[in-house]
Design an enzyme around this catalytic site. Sequence first.
Site, PDB file in Angstrom:
ATOM      1  N   GLU B  28       0.680  -7.418   6.267  1.00  0.00           N
ATOM      2  CA  GLU B  28      -0.527  -7.012   6.934  1.00  0.00           C
ATOM      3  C   GLU B  28      -0.724  -7.796   8.171  1.00  0.00           C
ATOM      4  OE1 GLU B  28      -3.053  -5.567   2.907  1.00  0.00           O
ATOM      5  OE2 GLU B  28      -3.201  -7.487   3.747  1.00  0.00           O
ATOM      6  N   ASP B 191      -6.073  -0.031  -4.464  1.00  0.00           N
ATOM      7  CA  ASP B 191      -5.891   0.416  -5.842  1.00  0.00           C
ATOM      8  C   ASP B 191      -7.277   0.308  -6.385  1.00  0.00           C
ATOM      9  OD1 ASP B 191      -4.959  -2.418  -5.792  1.00  0.00           O
ATOM     10  OD2 ASP B 191      -5.894  -2.222  -7.566  1.00  0.00           O
TER      11      ASP B 191
END
Lengths: 233, 233
Positions: B28, B191
């Site tokens: 990231e 998630d």
Amino acid sequence: AEGEESMAAPADKRPISTIVIIIAMQAEALPLVSKFRLSELPDSVFPKGVPWVRYYGIYKDMNINIIWPGKDTVLGVDSVGTISASLAKGACIGDVFLASDVAFHDRRIPIPVFDLYGVGLRQAFSAPNLSKELNLKVGKLSTGDSLDMCPQDEASLTANDATLKDMEGAAVAYVADLLNVPTIFVKAVTDIVDGEKPTAEEFLQNLAAVTAALDQAVTQVVDFIAGKCLSDL
Amino acid sequence: AEGEESMAAPADKRPISTIVIIIAMQAEALPLVSKFRLSELPDSVFPKGVPWVRYYGIYKDMNINIIWPGKDTVLGVDSVGTISASLAKGACIGDVFLASDVAFHDRRIPIPVFDLYGVGLRQAFSAPNLSKELNLKVGKLSTGDSLDMCPQDEASLTANDATLKDMEGAAVAYVADLLNVPTIFVKAVTDIVDGEKPTAEEFLQNLAAVTAALDQAVTQVVDFIAGKCLSDL
């Protein structure tokens, strides 16, 4: 504890010159500050705003530092982790242990390799002469951020084969390992994990007595270290 | 983010000059390092031995720092906490949130006042114009060191009234509060906590797509901040 290199004897053959003692509870730290005649340094090594406190002094030719993380700036309670230690199996309140291995029981990351990272197993510096001379028990230590014990934490603690439970040890071990500082863990038992009383109640009842036992043990450990090399421990 | 005092305008009326972005996953961080044309500084601000990495550069007249905690020196995995964010209720993979409040759900200390210390509730810097302009959702964030969710953690997360779950936010908030640094939390959903798939599997499947969404959002946030004061956010 020092970063400098010497052209003379290797580090483990030189007398130990600096000890850093990390204690979470002020009630446990202050008797030792008094015993070693340490002073609070106004010129802290910590960033401005951090509540951590450093006590420093010279005792038996060694630089003694006690680091106390201080009180929460809003709530006024000690900045725990490490509420001394609890016990998982087969010992008594007030027993003092050296930890042989340290790991976490509340960092469960079920992805390969990350799982090992979460457990964070590290070995304490081996000090067989110290434990023998002072008659200290030796056991594995497991660390988590809760005073209670949920079933998942308990399963991880069992997997860690831990005799001792605390709230800080594995974090200290992680940083000490990064910085290559030999570390021993002196833990006094304040409450029994699988005992009948609620943990919080038992902890508060036993804190004063256990503090006395811990302070005596830490003093004996420092006295034992004085004049010795790492390889003598 | 700067410690100096000015005789001119108060801090919240001066243009923001320094941004520190903390990202746990290298996957990231690197797109943003590239986007802002940052360089890894060889002369780290961190102690020797620590794996943390600082990337630095100037972008739109602001000092941009990305801090990535680096890889575990033995295991080679990213030093998480913060695996982006998971979601507790009512949102979609890839949604990007600003956190309004941050607290822990895995530091249970059932002793009066220590219980509040364990939860460690802190408010993020309020940025209503930022969330409105960039159309970011706002929710409370709860932090714990496990990727899974045991019933005790879940009860604490519910008590925290959290929409978002991560593994680092509340720790960052604690330090930022001590150092008096205004902090916002940009979290992308990888998630679903209460979804049907195993969390680890879902996390790994979604990481790449969510990383793209997060990087885009962070870039938009930095562009929005450029030239503005704290009170404009």
